[in-house]
Design a protein around this motif. Structure first.
Motif, PDB file in Angstrom:
ATOM      1  N   LEU A  34      -0.470   8.517  -9.571  1.00  0.00           N
ATOM      2  CA  LEU A  34      -0.459   9.899  -9.095  1.00  0.00           C
ATOM      3  C   LEU A  34      -1.302  10.752 -10.042  1.00  0.00           C
ATOM      4  O   LEU A  34      -1.159  10.652 -11.271  1.00  0.00           O
ATOM      5  CB  LEU A  34       0.968  10.444  -9.061  1.00  0.00           C
ATOM      6  N   LEU A  35      -2.199  11.550  -9.475  1.00  0.00           N
ATOM      7  CA  LEU A  35      -3.023  12.412 -10.318  1.00  0.00           C
ATOM      8  C   LEU A  35      -2.142  13.435 -11.016  1.00  0.00           C
ATOM      9  O   LEU A  35      -1.211  13.994 -10.427  1.00  0.00           O
ATOM     10  CB  LEU A  35      -4.102  13.098  -9.476  1.00  0.00           C
ATOM     11  N   GLN A  36      -2.446  13.674 -12.279  1.00  0.00           N
ATOM     12  CA  GLN A  36      -1.690  14.579 -13.140  1.00  0.00           C
ATOM     13  C   GLN A  36      -2.600  15.736 -13.570  1.00  0.00           C
ATOM     14  O   GLN A  36      -3.828  15.622 -13.503  1.00  0.00           O
ATOM     15  CB  GLN A  36      -1.182  13.829 -14.372  1.00  0.00           C
ATOM     16  N   PRO A  37      -2.022  16.851 -14.027  1.00  0.00           N
ATOM     17  CA  PRO A  37      -2.850  17.986 -14.444  1.00  0.00           C
ATOM     18  C   PRO A  37      -3.947  17.616 -15.440  1.00  0.00           C
ATOM     19  O   PRO A  37      -5.058  18.155 -15.370  1.00  0.00           O
ATOM     20  CB  PRO A  37      -1.835  18.960 -15.061  1.00  0.00           C
ATOM     21  N   GLN A  38      -3.680  16.672 -16.324  1.00  0.00           N
ATOM     22  CA  GLN A  38      -4.695  16.277 -17.304  1.00  0.00           C
ATOM     23  C   GLN A  38      -5.865  15.521 -16.660  1.00  0.00           C
ATOM     24  O   GLN A  38      -6.877  15.281 -17.316  1.00  0.00           O
ATOM     25  CB  GLN A  38      -4.083  15.467 -18.449  1.00  0.00           C
ATOM     26  N   ASP A  39      -5.753  15.145 -15.381  1.00  0.00           N
ATOM     27  CA  ASP A  39      -6.845  14.473 -14.670  1.00  0.00           C
ATOM     28  C   ASP A  39      -7.815  15.448 -14.005  1.00  0.00           C
ATOM     29  O   ASP A  39      -8.795  15.028 -13.385  1.00  0.00           O
ATOM     30  CB  ASP A  39      -6.281  13.531 -13.593  1.00  0.00           C
ATOM     31  N   ALA A  40      -7.555  16.744 -14.105  1.00  0.00           N
ATOM     32  CA  ALA A  40      -8.364  17.741 -13.387  1.00  0.00           C
ATOM     33  C   ALA A  40      -9.843  17.682 -13.776  1.00  0.00           C
ATOM     34  O   ALA A  40     -10.714  17.765 -12.903  1.00  0.00           O
ATOM     35  CB  ALA A  40      -7.818  19.149 -13.618  1.00  0.00           C
ATOM     36  N   ASP A  41     -10.141  17.527 -15.057  1.00  0.00           N
ATOM     37  CA  ASP A  41     -11.544  17.469 -15.475  1.00  0.00           C
ATOM     38  C   ASP A  41     -12.241  16.247 -14.897  1.00  0.00           C
ATOM     39  O   ASP A  41     -13.369  16.338 -14.399  1.00  0.00           O
ATOM     40  CB  ASP A  41     -11.662  17.457 -17.004  1.00  0.00           C
TER      41      ASP A  41
ATOM     42  N   ASP B 223       8.500  14.882  -1.047  1.00  0.00           N
ATOM     43  CA  ASP B 223       8.224  13.823  -0.081  1.00  0.00           C
ATOM     44  C   ASP B 223       7.351  14.305   1.086  1.00  0.00           C
ATOM     45  O   ASP B 223       7.569  13.939   2.231  1.00  0.00           O
ATOM     46  CB  ASP B 223       9.537  13.223   0.432  1.00  0.00           C
ATOM     47  N   ARG B 224       6.324  15.115   0.756  1.00  0.00           N
ATOM     48  CA  ARG B 224       5.403  15.613   1.787  1.00  0.00           C
ATOM     49  C   ARG B 224       4.026  14.964   1.699  1.00  0.00           C
ATOM     50  O   ARG B 224       3.329  14.853   2.701  1.00  0.00           O
ATOM     51  CB  ARG B 224       5.258  17.135   1.672  1.00  0.00           C
ATOM     52  N   ALA B 225       3.616  14.585   0.496  1.00  0.00           N
ATOM     53  CA  ALA B 225       2.294  13.993   0.289  1.00  0.00           C
ATOM     54  C   ALA B 225       2.261  13.343  -1.095  1.00  0.00           C
ATOM     55  O   ALA B 225       3.005  13.738  -1.996  1.00  0.00           O
ATOM     56  CB  ALA B 225       1.196  15.047   0.395  1.00  0.00           C
ATOM     57  N   TYR B 226       1.361  12.359  -1.234  1.00  0.00           N
ATOM     58  CA  TYR B 226       1.201  11.628  -2.493  1.00  0.00           C
ATOM     59  C   TYR B 226      -0.298  11.444  -2.732  1.00  0.00           C
ATOM     60  O   TYR B 226      -0.960  10.755  -1.968  1.00  0.00           O
ATOM     61  CB  TYR B 226       1.905  10.268  -2.427  1.00  0.00           C
TER      62      TYR B 226
ATOM     63  N   LEU C 155      -1.752   9.901   0.750  1.00  0.00           N
ATOM     64  CA  LEU C 155      -0.874   9.902   1.914  1.00  0.00           C
ATOM     65  C   LEU C 155      -0.433  11.347   2.086  1.00  0.00           C
ATOM     66  O   LEU C 155       0.137  11.934   1.157  1.00  0.00           O
ATOM     67  CB  LEU C 155       0.349   9.010   1.684  1.00  0.00           C
ATOM     68  N   SER C 156      -0.714  11.943   3.235  1.00  0.00           N
ATOM     69  CA  SER C 156      -0.372  13.344   3.442  1.00  0.00           C
ATOM     70  C   SER C 156       0.328  13.531   4.786  1.00  0.00           C
ATOM     71  O   SER C 156       0.427  12.596   5.583  1.00  0.00           O
ATOM     72  CB  SER C 156      -1.635  14.214   3.383  1.00  0.00           C
ATOM     73  N   ASN C 157       0.801  14.733   4.988  1.00  0.00           N
ATOM     74  CA  ASN C 157       1.468  15.096   6.243  1.00  0.00           C
ATOM     75  C   ASN C 157       2.595  14.125   6.588  1.00  0.00           C
ATOM     76  O   ASN C 157       2.744  13.709   7.737  1.00  0.00           O
ATOM     77  CB  ASN C 157       0.464  15.171   7.397  1.00  0.00           C
TER      78      ASN C 157
ATOM     79  N   TYR D 253       2.810   0.615  -0.964  1.00  0.00           N
ATOM     80  CA  TYR D 253       3.663   1.724  -1.394  1.00  0.00           C
ATOM     81  C   TYR D 253       4.275   2.436  -0.186  1.00  0.00           C
ATOM     82  O   TYR D 253       5.486   2.713  -0.155  1.00  0.00           O
ATOM     83  CB  TYR D 253       2.848   2.695  -2.252  1.00  0.00           C
ATOM     84  N   ALA D 254       3.454   2.715   0.821  1.00  0.00           N
ATOM     85  CA  ALA D 254       3.923   3.451   2.003  1.00  0.00           C
ATOM     86  C   ALA D 254       5.023   2.697   2.730  1.00  0.00           C
ATOM     87  O   ALA D 254       6.037   3.290   3.132  1.00  0.00           O
ATOM     88  CB  ALA D 254       2.746   3.712   2.949  1.00  0.00           C
ATOM     89  N   PHE D 255       4.827   1.405   2.917  1.00  0.00           N
ATOM     90  CA  PHE D 255       5.779   0.643   3.722  1.00  0.00           C
ATOM     91  C   PHE D 255       6.965   0.113   2.918  1.00  0.00           C
ATOM     92  O   PHE D 255       8.072   0.047   3.433  1.00  0.00           O
ATOM     93  CB  PHE D 255       5.055  -0.504   4.432  1.00  0.00           C
ATOM     94  N   ARG D 256       6.750  -0.231   1.669  1.00  0.00           N
ATOM     95  CA  ARG D 256       7.854  -0.793   0.882  1.00  0.00           C
ATOM     96  C   ARG D 256       8.646   0.297   0.137  1.00  0.00           C
ATOM     97  O   ARG D 256       9.864   0.328   0.201  1.00  0.00           O
ATOM     98  CB  ARG D 256       7.343  -1.838  -0.089  1.00  0.00           C
ATOM     99  N   ALA D 257       7.961   1.179  -0.562  1.00  0.00           N
ATOM    100  CA  ALA D 257       8.657   2.186  -1.368  1.00  0.00           C
ATOM    101  C   ALA D 257       9.085   3.402  -0.550  1.00  0.00           C
ATOM    102  O   ALA D 257      10.194   3.907  -0.729  1.00  0.00           O
ATOM    103  CB  ALA D 257       7.771   2.625  -2.536  1.00  0.00           C
TER     104      ALA D 257
END
Length: 188
Positions: A16-23, A67-70, A87-89, A124-128
């Motif tokens: 998952l992208l984190q704030p420190q990944d913005a640059d 649980d809306r988007a990843y 994964l969105s919406n 991830y979508a189907f198992r987790a």
């Protein structure tokens, strides 16, 4: 929430992208801006700022908590960000599905990284997340994305006329879908 999904054979992982990944995300978007423009919406100039990318990441982290988007970064084993997959919406209840979107650095396209990343996100979508369906829509002429989806077991389902405004014009998109039952029973 912080975790990584690995594909060691391809030398990539999703996180998952984190704030420190913005640059790094901004650098990736700027490097790919011209190449990806035919496949992207037109963006305001301020979209290509560190602040805008940080805001986007923060919004998506909030979405994941609800649980809306990843929104995952696609990273090489050395930690370099080479793409994004989202994964969105997410719809729960009787639907249990999500939309899939992705892009990868044009300089490394065609090496199997995106196919591997889609495979990881489907796991991830189907198992987790226990989703029933994942769907994607791509421009009719986007053969590279079509191949990525088909290699992962997606099936073409039809054409959505003038579905999204891409590069300033409403454009048709082919819709693809894959069901959990299909994914979990096939060997890709």
């Amino acid at each position: 929430m912080s975790f990584k999904l690995y594909n060691h054979a391809q030398g990539i992982y999703l996180s998952l992208l984190q704030p420190q990944d913005a640059d790094a995300l901004l650098e990736l978007r700027l490097r790919n801006k011209e190449h990806h423009q035919p496949y992207e919406p037109l963006r305001e100039a301020d979209y290509y700022t560190q602040e805008s990318q940080q805001l986007l990441i923060s919004q998506r982290l909030s979405d994941s908590e609800h649980d809306r988007a990843y929104m995952f970064g696609i990273f090489q084993a050395d930690g370099q960000l080479i793409g994004q997959i989202t994964l969105s919406n997410l719809v729960r209840g009787v639907a249990q599905y999500a939309d899939l979107g992705y892009f990868i650095d044009y300089a490394i396209q065609g090496k199997g990284h995106m196919t591997a990343a889609v495979r990881l996100i489907l796991e991830y979508a189907f198992r987790a997340l226990a989703l029933h369906r994942v769907q994607a829509s791509i421009l009719l002429h986007n053969d590279a994305s079509r191949r990525v989806l088909e290699k992962n077991g997606f099936q073409a389902e039809g054409v959505a006329r003038r579905y999204l405004k891409i590069n300033g014009d409403w454009q048709d998109h082919r819709t693809y879908g894959i069901l959990a039952d299909d994914f979990l029973t096939i060997r890709i």
